[in-house]
Design an enzyme around this catalytic site. Structure first.
Site, PDB file in Angstrom:
ATOM      1  CG  HIS A 135      -2.045  -0.997   1.084  1.00  0.00           C
ATOM      2  ND1 HIS A 135      -3.136  -1.028   1.941  1.00  0.00           N
ATOM      3  CD2 HIS A 135      -2.258  -2.012   0.193  1.00  0.00           C
ATOM      4  CE1 HIS A 135      -3.957  -1.991   1.589  1.00  0.00           C
ATOM      5  NE2 HIS A 135      -3.448  -2.612   0.537  1.00  0.00           N
ATOM      6  CD  GLU A 137      -2.368   4.171   3.048  1.00  0.00           C
ATOM      7  OE1 GLU A 137      -3.570   4.293   3.344  1.00  0.00           O
ATOM      8  OE2 GLU A 137      -1.952   3.376   2.171  1.00  0.00           O
ATOM      9  CB  CYS A 160      -6.396  -0.853   4.898  1.00  0.00           C
ATOM     10  SG  CYS A 160      -4.682  -1.442   5.027  1.00  0.00           S
ATOM     11  CB  CYS A 163      -2.174   1.289   6.237  1.00  0.00           C
ATOM     12  SG  CYS A 163      -1.687   0.645   4.623  1.00  0.00           S
TER      13      CYS A 163
END
Length: 213
Positions: A135, A137, A160, A163
């Protein structure tokens, strides 16, 4: 004559000229002197000054400034579902790292081999372990390392749950995002831990977000 001496002489002549123009006598007194300055091009006319004063400063906020950068970062994403961008910014406004979602180094991009989640018809926000991508992040946190401590994370989507846990352990102080995610458990984790979380209005970035990716 040296360059410095020449400059001093030129400045002296300019001061003398202005003094003469301001000191002009006649109808209007000092006003007449100001008219002379206008004719000489040394001051602006009243109309020009009024026009300049009506120009409003359209400076955007820091949050919007950095979010615009995160949006541009997202355009590097190779995800075929949704392009996400994230940046980490220090408390003094220095960008520490950037990240976008995509497969790890050494693996083919999803745009080349297709999306496994699409092939298996997996809904967004579920069975995250199936996706091989990292991801946005997460990539930003990896790049920043310990520099993420005390920073602000700008992400084009709400983090999410995975993260969010990484954000907490990296000691990020603040999270700013635009879009929602199918699973808002990550948002709840951030709030439970006492992080400042700010959701920006998607309408403020509508034109930018809708640009061709």
């Amino acid at each position: 004559m040296t360059p410095l001496a020449g400059l001093s002489a030129a400045l002296y002549k300019t001061r003398v000229r202005i003094s003469i123009l301001l000191g002009a006598r006649g109808p209007g007194g000092r006003l007449a002197g100001r008219r002379n300055l206008k004719k000489a091009g040394i001051v602006h006319a009243e109309g020009e000054q009024a026009e300049m004063s009506h120009h409003e400063n359209k400076r955007i906020s820091k949050d919007r400034y950095f979010m615009n950068i995160a949006i541009e970062v997202s355009r590097r994403s190779t995800c075929t579902r949704r392009q996400i961008g994230a940046i980490l910014v220090s408390d003094v406004g220095a960008i520490k790292s950037t990240g976008y979602n995509g497969n790890p180094r050494g693996l083919p991009h999803c745009e080349e081999v297709g999306c496994i989640r699409d092939k298996l018809h997996i809904p967004s926000g579920t069975r995250l372990e199936t996706c091989t991508a990292v991801h946005a992040e997460q990539n930003a946190l990896i790049q920043a390392g310990t520099n993420s401590r005390g920073s602000t994370l700008y992400s084009t989507i709400v983090p999410c749950p995975i993260c969010a846990r990484m954000i907490l352990n990296a000691q990020v102080a603040r999270v700013v995002y635009i879009g929602d995610y199918a699973d808002l458990a990550g948002l709840e984790l951030l709030k439970q831990a006492g992080l400042e979380v700010v959701r920006m209005d998607p309408e403020d970035f509508k034109g930018k977000l809708e640009q061709p990716q």
